[in-house]
Design a protein around this motif. Structure first.
Motif, PDB file in Angstrom:
ATOM      1  N   VAL A  66       0.641  -1.416   0.001  1.00  0.00           N
ATOM      2  CA  VAL A  66      -0.033  -0.209   0.176  1.00  0.00           C
ATOM      3  C   VAL A  66       0.820   1.506  -0.017  1.00  0.00           C
ATOM      4  O   VAL A  66       1.671   1.417   0.979  1.00  0.00           O
ATOM      5  CB  VAL A  66      -1.357  -0.003   1.258  1.00  0.00           C
ATOM      6  CG1 VAL A  66      -1.807   1.358   1.668  1.00  0.00           C
ATOM      7  CG2 VAL A  66      -2.074  -0.793   1.233  1.00  0.00           C
ATOM      8  N   VAL A  70       0.724   1.036  -4.980  1.00  0.00           N
ATOM      9  CA  VAL A  70      -0.159  -0.023  -4.520  1.00  0.00           C
ATOM     10  C   VAL A  70      -0.928  -0.517  -6.239  1.00  0.00           C
ATOM     11  O   VAL A  70      -0.532  -1.573  -5.759  1.00  0.00           O
ATOM     12  CB  VAL A  70      -1.592   0.255  -4.191  1.00  0.00           C
ATOM     13  CG1 VAL A  70      -1.829   1.840  -4.695  1.00  0.00           C
ATOM     14  CG2 VAL A  70      -2.586  -0.196  -3.729  1.00  0.00           C
ATOM     15  N   PHE A  71      -0.950   0.168  -6.978  1.00  0.00           N
ATOM     16  CA  PHE A  71      -1.431  -0.631  -8.234  1.00  0.00           C
ATOM     17  C   PHE A  71      -0.275  -0.983  -9.140  1.00  0.00           C
ATOM     18  O   PHE A  71      -0.386  -1.385 -10.291  1.00  0.00           O
ATOM     19  CB  PHE A  71      -2.317   0.728  -9.324  1.00  0.00           C
ATOM     20  CG  PHE A  71      -3.521   1.104  -9.168  1.00  0.00           C
ATOM     21  CD1 PHE A  71      -4.215   0.520  -9.139  1.00  0.00           C
ATOM     22  CD2 PHE A  71      -3.795   2.093  -8.461  1.00  0.00           C
ATOM     23  CE1 PHE A  71      -5.686   0.564  -8.332  1.00  0.00           C
ATOM     24  CE2 PHE A  71      -4.700   2.731  -8.350  1.00  0.00           C
ATOM     25  CZ  PHE A  71      -6.066   1.599  -7.786  1.00  0.00           C
ATOM     26  N   TYR A  73       0.812  -3.893 -10.085  1.00  0.00           N
ATOM     27  CA  TYR A  73      -0.252  -4.741 -10.902  1.00  0.00           C
ATOM     28  C   TYR A  73      -0.476  -4.742 -11.825  1.00  0.00           C
ATOM     29  O   TYR A  73      -0.229  -5.038 -12.656  1.00  0.00           O
ATOM     30  CB  TYR A  73      -0.431  -6.149  -9.554  1.00  0.00           C
ATOM     31  CG  TYR A  73      -1.827  -5.319  -9.138  1.00  0.00           C
ATOM     32  CD1 TYR A  73      -3.062  -5.356  -9.802  1.00  0.00           C
ATOM     33  CD2 TYR A  73      -2.039  -5.363  -7.443  1.00  0.00           C
ATOM     34  CE1 TYR A  73      -4.028  -4.503  -9.838  1.00  0.00           C
ATOM     35  CE2 TYR A  73      -2.763  -4.497  -7.222  1.00  0.00           C
ATOM     36  CZ  TYR A  73      -4.118  -3.923  -8.029  1.00  0.00           C
ATOM     37  OH  TYR A  73      -4.948  -3.717  -7.213  1.00  0.00           O
ATOM     38  N   HIS A  74      -1.240  -3.267 -12.244  1.00  0.00           N
ATOM     39  CA  HIS A  74      -1.444  -2.670 -13.691  1.00  0.00           C
ATOM     40  C   HIS A  74      -0.018  -3.002 -14.239  1.00  0.00           C
ATOM     41  O   HIS A  74      -0.777  -3.033 -15.433  1.00  0.00           O
ATOM     42  CB  HIS A  74      -1.723  -1.704 -13.118  1.00  0.00           C
ATOM     43  CG  HIS A  74      -3.004  -1.639 -12.729  1.00  0.00           C
ATOM     44  ND1 HIS A  74      -4.234  -2.350 -12.492  1.00  0.00           N
ATOM     45  CD2 HIS A  74      -3.957  -0.580 -11.947  1.00  0.00           C
ATOM     46  CE1 HIS A  74      -4.975  -2.253 -12.462  1.00  0.00           C
ATOM     47  NE2 HIS A  74      -4.195  -1.135 -11.253  1.00  0.00           N
ATOM     48  N   GLU A  82      -1.365  -8.008  -3.789  1.00  0.00           N
ATOM     49  CA  GLU A  82      -1.709  -6.918  -3.081  1.00  0.00           C
ATOM     50  C   GLU A  82      -2.083  -6.696  -1.555  1.00  0.00           C
ATOM     51  O   GLU A  82      -2.231  -8.200  -1.260  1.00  0.00           O
ATOM     52  CB  GLU A  82      -2.670  -6.707  -3.618  1.00  0.00           C
ATOM     53  CG  GLU A  82      -2.848  -4.094  -3.580  1.00  0.00           C
ATOM     54  CD  GLU A  82      -2.482  -3.491  -2.345  1.00  0.00           C
ATOM     55  OE1 GLU A  82      -1.628  -3.389  -2.151  1.00  0.00           O
ATOM     56  OE2 GLU A  82      -3.349  -4.190  -1.610  1.00  0.00           O
ATOM     57  N   ALA A  83      -0.910  -6.384  -0.875  1.00  0.00           N
ATOM     58  CA  ALA A  83      -0.843  -6.679   0.153  1.00  0.00           C
ATOM     59  C   ALA A  83      -1.003  -5.445   1.326  1.00  0.00           C
ATOM     60  O   ALA A  83      -1.365  -5.116   0.522  1.00  0.00           O
ATOM     61  CB  ALA A  83       1.194  -7.349   0.583  1.00  0.00           C
ATOM     62  N   ALA A  84      -1.517  -6.206   2.611  1.00  0.00           N
ATOM     63  CA  ALA A  84      -2.288  -4.534   3.339  1.00  0.00           C
ATOM     64  C   ALA A  84      -0.762  -3.847   3.792  1.00  0.00           C
ATOM     65  O   ALA A  84       0.706  -4.235   3.811  1.00  0.00           O
ATOM     66  CB  ALA A  84      -2.634  -5.368   4.733  1.00  0.00           C
ATOM     67  N   HIS A  85      -1.223  -2.826   3.873  1.00  0.00           N
ATOM     68  CA  HIS A  85       0.019  -1.593   4.341  1.00  0.00           C
ATOM     69  C   HIS A  85       0.948  -2.367   5.500  1.00  0.00           C
ATOM     70  O   HIS A  85       0.533  -2.695   6.764  1.00  0.00           O
ATOM     71  CB  HIS A  85      -0.862  -0.271   4.695  1.00  0.00           C
ATOM     72  CG  HIS A  85       0.029   0.240   4.593  1.00  0.00           C
ATOM     73  ND1 HIS A  85       1.077   1.360   3.976  1.00  0.00           N
ATOM     74  CD2 HIS A  85       0.114   1.770   5.582  1.00  0.00           C
ATOM     75  CE1 HIS A  85       1.734   2.269   4.431  1.00  0.00           C
ATOM     76  NE2 HIS A  85       1.438   2.658   5.343  1.00  0.00           N
TER      77      HIS A  85
END
Ligand SMILES: Cc1ncc(C[n+]2csc(CCOP(=O)(O)OP(=O)(O)O)c2C)c(N)n1
Lengths: 263, 353
Positions: A66, A70-71, A73-74, A82-85
């Motif tokens: 985060v 955070v994106f 992976y786009h 995607e991992a939590a902060h």
């Protein structure tokens, strides 16, 4: 542009023989959402060029944090989580422990890695988890629009240190790469930057080494990129690169902090 | 099936995990369930190659679960109340990313650091979400050491069928007590993984992305609607319960896990005194057997709910009966287990005097 002019460019200039640079298949065609001049784009590019050159696209799993990336992976054309902060290193531990033959990397900002995720970072490194931690140090919380980070320089103005970081109130910047380098399970820690072409090349080399060490099972590798944040530093891209050179790098000197034994 | 063995609840749970072909366990010690990680550390890796890792915290453990579950592995963690509280953020992410995994809460008394004695005070947290956002865990409530074993397998199967994190909500007493159990045979670990799992991008198809981030409201609403459809499906198919002597009953005693077991004893004492009492024990707390209580509410004079908390499941019972019958509650807290006599006495006081 006139139609004829366009035709000329596409039919006569954009031809295979003239190609000097090609985006690797490890990056998607999606347009980046990063601000103009931000270091994230360059860091993504060299990281994925390395994945491409090593031919490990189909055996690599990345963890997006985060933060501004955070994106990620786009853009990164590999399997992604995607991992939590702050939890990227724990998530990566889960991935690597069940798939030790795969390549795993996290890609984290300073808030993610050195504030909310300090415990996960230190303990993954202390276990010598055999993955790569990419650490983008831009001295602020970019995504949430410029609050103080654990890496914010003394005196540096942010939205939550509007009079400059006062070490008496806010404590000192955390050189987490140095902490990580002191742990025995860690194979390789290096601090690089991407504000100049020569540094970009060195940073890319560092990624190459890190994946090589991962392949050999040497332990945790951390590549810190001292980066910029033109938008939240309220600077032009050029000014921000100058700030990296004049202020950030003297505080966070570039170079290897730890290399594998016998290297 | 192998012969019966005398085992402690927590160790039976750990043994079942190994036999279910579990690929990885990540956990952090906390009383009254530290035997789980101790047992696994001794037994698991040698026997099946399963990963067993002591994490630096429950926060880390649940995120390790996220990472390995997203690789399509069969994974589990266990903890007790304070540790389960720390896992709530991770569970919300796991539910949103639709990853299967099994979590056992060996419930101890709270709030706060509380006591290491058994409690059922985490019913709300387990069944109503616990973390942020609109999600559910499938929640199974074992009431014996045998069910600690059986529900591990059932829990894995349900969580994988629905890609829904599943919880065993049990308590320190069941975790600590010894009973005879029948164990199922060792199952092989998986060698093939679902196509959504991040095992490395296939050469001829798109990369896999495990995420819970959907920034556009329209997309996020679609994700939520999808989750809700799944929950309706679970509610339709997976309600499980046990009823004892409810056919001729004037009164229903109800509770879950250990509470239900003590209710059954209290029922026997009551029957001996001539009271027509039956017992309803939900085995799934989510999905909850609302219809079952509703049907019974039309026939009985009252429902007596007993829990080791201040009255949590009783809210669902009241919701289920729609005012058709009287619902009373008796509970003990702080790690105290009510006795059958105490339950019967309170029943007589509330319903018969
Ligand atoms: C638990 C939690 N707390 C706070 C946030 C809000 N948040 C999102 S990104 C971020 C800071 C990110 O900064 P950094 O890691 O330095 O990365 P950058 O954005 O600068 O690339 C914060 C505080 C969150 N998403 N989750």
């Amino acid at each position: 542009m006139a139609e004829e002019e366009k035709d000329f460019i596409f039919s006569d200039i954009c031809v295979e023989e003239n190609l000097v640079y090609r985006k690797p298949d490890t990056l998607t065609d999606t347009e980046l959402h990063y601000c103009p001049g931000c270091g994230h784009g360059v860091a993504h590019k060299i990281l994925m060029e390395v994945v491409d050159e090593l031919g490990i696209q189909n055996e690599t799993i990345g963890v997006a944090p985060v933060g501004c990336s955070v994106f990620a992976y786009h853009y990164l054309n590999v399997d992604m989580q995607e991992a939590a902060h702050g939890r990227a290193c724990a998530v990566a531990t889960g991935i690597k422990r069940v798939q030790p033959d795969k390549f795993v990397f996290t890609y984290q900002g300073d808030g993610d890695l050195a504030a909310i995720g300090t415990a996960e970072t230190i303990h993954a490194a202390n276990r010598g988890e055999n993955f790569l931690i990419v650490f983008i140090n831009n001295g602020v919380y970019g995504m949430t629009s410029g609050q103080m980070a654990p890496t914010t320089l003394p005196g540096m103005v942010t939205t939550t240190s509007p009079f400059g970081r006062d070490t008496k109130i806010h404590g000192y910047p955390l050189k987490i790469a140095n902490l990580v380098a002191s742990l025995p399970g860690v194979a390789y820690v290096t601090r690089q930057s991407v504000h100049k072409p020569v540094n970009v090349r060195k940073a890319k080399k560092a990624f190459q080494k890190a994946f090589e060490y991962q392949k050999r099972g040497l332990g945790t590798c951390l590549v810190e990129i001292v980066s910029n944040c033109p938008s939240n530093w309220r600077m032009t891209p050029l000014e921000s690169n100058k700030f990296v050179e004049d202020k950030m790098i003297p505080f966070y000197p570039l170079g290897d902090l730890k290399v594998p034994e016998g290297k | 099936m192998s012969k019966k063995k005398l085992m402690k609840g927590n160790e039976a749970l750990a043994e079942a995990m190994i036999r279910a072909g579990c690929d990885a366990y990540f956990g952090y010690p906390i009383t009254p369930q530290s035997e789980v990680i101790e047992y696994l550390s001794r037994e698991a890796t040698n026997r099946t190659g399963m990963v067993v890792l002591q994490a630096e915290s429950e926060v880390a453990a649940i995120n390790m679960i996220y990472g390995s579950a997203a690789c399509g592995r069969r994974v589990m963690t266990t903890s007790s109340s304070p540790g389960i509280s720390l896992m709530q953020e991770g569970l919300s992410y796991i539910a949103a990313a639709e990853l299967p995994c099994l979590v056992a809460n060996i419930n101890r008394g709270g709030p706060g650091l509380g006591t290491i004695q058994p409690s059922q005070g985490d019913y709300f947290q387990a069944t109503k979400g616990g973390g942020h956002g609109d999600y559910h865990l499938i929640v199974l409530a074992p009431s014996s050491v045998q069910e600690m074993v059986d529900y591990v397998l059932l829990g894995f199967e349900l969580s994988e069928k629905y890609r829904c994190p599943t919880m065993l909500l049990t308590d320190g007493a069941i975790g600590q007590m010894m009973e005879k159990v029948e164990l199922f045979e060792q199952m092989p670990r998986k060698t093939e993984f679902p196509d959504w799992a991040t095992t490395g991008k296939p050469k001829d198809s798109d990369r896999r992305i495990i995420t819970s981030l959907f920034i556009q409201p329209e997309k996020m609403e679609q994700i939520n609607l999808g989750l809700q459809r799944k929950y309706r499906e679970i509610e339709k198919n997976e309600v499980r319960y046990q009823t004892i002597d409810t056919d001729d009953a004037d009164y229903i005693f109800t509770g879950f896990g250990l509470g239900a077991r003590i209710c059954t004893k209290a029922m026997e004492l009551g029957r001996a005194k001539g009271y027509k009492i039956g017992v309803i024990r939900p085995q799934t707390l989510y999905p909850f057997p609302y219809d079952l209580y509703f049907e019974h509410s039309k026939k009985v004079k009252g429902i007596f709910d007993v829990e080791m908390n201040a009255g949590q499941m009783v809210e669902d019972v009241r919701l289920a009966v729609l005012g058709n019958t009287r619902v009373e509650f008796y509970g003990r807290m702080g790690g105290i287990i009510p006795t059958p006599d105490e339950i019967l006495e309170n029943f007589e006081k509330m319903f018969l005097q």
